[in-house]
Scaffold this active site. Structure first.
Site, PDB file in Angstrom:
ATOM      1  N   ARG A  58      -9.972  -6.827 -11.984  1.00 11.91           N
ATOM      2  CA  ARG A  58     -10.593  -6.088 -10.877  1.00 11.91           C
ATOM      3  C   ARG A  58     -11.650  -6.945 -10.186  1.00 11.91           C
ATOM      4  NH1 ARG A  58     -13.144  -2.060 -13.215  1.00 11.91           N
ATOM      5  NH2 ARG A  58     -15.207  -2.763 -12.590  1.00 11.91           N
ATOM      6  N   TYR A 111      -5.943   3.332  14.038  1.00 12.24           N
ATOM      7  CA  TYR A 111      -5.035   3.862  13.027  1.00 12.24           C
ATOM      8  C   TYR A 111      -5.516   5.267  12.605  1.00 12.24           C
ATOM      9  CZ  TYR A 111      -2.119   3.856   8.866  1.00 12.24           C
ATOM     10  OH  TYR A 111      -1.188   4.174   7.913  1.00 12.24           O
ATOM     11  N   LYS A 208       1.895  -4.722   6.834  1.00 12.34           N
ATOM     12  CA  LYS A 208       2.612  -4.928   8.090  1.00 12.34           C
ATOM     13  C   LYS A 208       3.028  -6.400   8.228  1.00 12.34           C
ATOM     14  CE  LYS A 208       1.357  -0.661   8.277  1.00 12.34           C
ATOM     15  NZ  LYS A 208       0.154  -0.199   8.929  1.00 12.34           N
TER      16      LYS A 208
HETATM   17  C1  LIG Z   1      -0.949   0.553   8.602  1.00 13.03           C
HETATM   18  C2  LIG Z   1      -2.237   0.283   9.215  1.00 13.03           C
HETATM   19  C3  LIG Z   1      -3.436   0.485   8.499  1.00 13.03           C
HETATM   20  C4  LIG Z   1      -3.462   1.062   7.107  1.00 13.03           C
HETATM   21  O1  LIG Z   1      -2.837   0.221   6.201  1.00 13.03           O
HETATM   22  P1  LIG Z   1      -2.173   0.734   4.815  1.00 13.03           P
HETATM   23  O2  LIG Z   1      -1.757  -0.550   4.195  1.00 13.03           O
HETATM   24  O3  LIG Z   1      -1.061   1.648   5.164  1.00 13.03           O
HETATM   25  O4  LIG Z   1      -3.254   1.427   4.053  1.00 13.03           O
HETATM   26  C5  LIG Z   1      -4.632   0.153   9.110  1.00 13.03           C
HETATM   27  N1  LIG Z   1      -4.654  -0.332  10.365  1.00 13.03           N
HETATM   28  C6  LIG Z   1      -3.535  -0.518  11.084  1.00 13.03           C
HETATM   29  C7  LIG Z   1      -3.638  -1.043  12.478  1.00 13.03           C
HETATM   30  C8  LIG Z   1      -2.292  -0.219  10.539  1.00 13.03           C
HETATM   31  O5  LIG Z   1      -1.191  -0.403  11.276  1.00 13.03           O
END
Ligand SMILES: *Cc1c(COP(=O)(O)O)cnc(C)c1O
Length: 402
Positions: A58, A111, A208
């Protein structure tokens, strides 16, 4: 001595740590929760920070650190902190930078869960937020208060793809004594490096584009100096939302092809956006690579490419959009973005449903808006799929009213 290249495609392969145990070329997966001390003294020295080494996963882990150092170098930062998700990264940033009585200025379109986090949990902790259209720099300026500690921006914004001028935003933040935090998920460091425009903290959902293969949920925070890094590391260690070694390995593997993937995402999205713009059943298209985008010039200046996400509206509103999405042959109906496969979704009924219609309308998210994350398939196949689905959506318009 290690040769440090300034070319991004080389960095994707070589950024960060280059020497692993046993001459391993790729970072090994240290799938362990804890690390043995050589002696009681060694353990004490590690805890006291007198010696460098690993204690407990951690706190840090060599596989995780390899990924962190790679992303920190790609963004042009000092160090990074791997998190369990993009939201874990955002929570870490808020917990590390804000306290009761502080004020945040945040883009009106960020988001969804980020908006909710600020307006519920952070509000409950005594942090107040003003949501403002950050593409309107004058509006940002007039929202700043003496207790504003953070200007939080996502650019291009999801799903409207409005762009915020990062240099102007950082100047406003700094002249008010606040920090600029940028969620750089939509472009990745391949296409935009916010530190170059004065940002103080950069974060990503690595779920992403950075990972890019739709098989990991992860996030990261990148900071510019050691003092901030040490503070953030302490906070993350207490919050506990760290990435694990195996996911770190997968994301690091994904990053090796980041440059190649982003290049193809941009090329494909440009072709698809131009196709959609000419289609008679498409009302409008928003894509930073189109001259019709109101901030086309700013995108050219600030970004190294338009990105892979397009939003557009189908003639016939909600029903036509719905029918289109039920007629897909290649593009997949799913939320998320930035993967190798083309994904399509309907924000009004899916990702941005919880905002409510009124807030969506105010933010420019119309009922028929469709978001497309263009993958790296042959663009002709993506267009064939969209063509068929748009033809199906026409049936909603042509159908006689009953
Ligand atoms: C998906 C996304 C998030 C959140 O990410 P997770 O990995 O799903 O927690 C935050 N900001 C943007 C712009 C995103 O597309």
């Amino acid at each position: 001595m290690k040769h440090k290249s300034t070319n991004f495609e080389t960095k994707c392969i070589h950024a960060g740590i280059s020497d692993y145990e046993f001459g391993s070329v790729i970072p090994p997966i240290y799938q362990t929760s804890t690390f043995k001390f050589e002696s009681a003294e060694h353990g004490a020295n590690l805890f006291a920070g007198k010696q460098k080494g690993y204690i407990y996963t951690r706190m840090t882990n060599p596989t995780v650190e390899a990924l962190e150092d790679c992303v920190a170098e790609l963004e042009g930062g000092y160090k990074a902190l791997g998190c369990a998700s993009g939201m874990a990264a955002i929570n870490t940033v808020f917990a590390a930078m804000l306290k009761a009585g502080d004020h945040v200025v945040c883009s009106s379109i960020v988001y969804g869960p980020t908006t909710t986090l600020l307006s519920t949990i952070m509000a409950g902790f005594g942090v107040e937020t003003t949501f403002v259209d950050t593409s309107d720099i004058e509006a940002v300026k007039s929202s700043m208060r003496p207790n504003t500690k953070m200007l939080y921006v996502e650019t291009p914004a999801n799903p409207t793809l409005t762009i915020t001028d990062l240099k102007a935003a950082s100047e406003i933040a700094h002249s008010s004594g606040a920090k600029l935090v940028v969620d750089n998920t939509f472009l990745s460091p391949a296409l935009q490096r916010p530190f170059e425009f004065g940002a103080d903290v950069v974060l990503h959902s690595m779920t992403k584009f950075l990972n890019g293969h739709a098989d990991v949920v992860a996030g990261i925070v990148i900071v510019k100096d050691e003092e901030t890094y040490k503070h953030f590391r302490k906070v993350l260690n207490q919050l506990g939302g760290v990435i694990d070694p195996f996911n770190s390995f997968l994301v690091h593997r994904g990053i090796k092809t980041l440059y190649l993937r982003m290049k193809k995402h941009c090329e494909n999205a440009q072709i698809v956006a131009e196709y959609l713009e000419k289609h008679p059943l498409v009302k409008w298209v928003s894509f930073p690579g189109l001259k019709s985008h109101p901030q086309y010039e700013l995108a050219q200046k600030q970004q190294d490419g338009p990105g892979g996400v397009i939003s557009f509206e189908v003639e016939g509103g909600y029903e036509a959009g719905e029918r289109m999405m039920n007629s897909l042959t290649l593009c997949q109906l799913a939320v998320s973005l930035g993967g190798i496969e083309t994904l399509i979704q309907h924000p009004a009924s899916m990702t941005h449903a919880s905002m409510g219609k009124e807030a969506r309308m105010a933010a420019g998210i119309s009922e028929g808006l469709v978001r497309l994350s263009v993958g790296i398939e042959n663009p002709k196949d993506i267009i064939t799929c969209l063509e068929t689905a748009l033809e199906e959506s026409r049936k909603t318009i042509d159908a006689p009213a009953v």
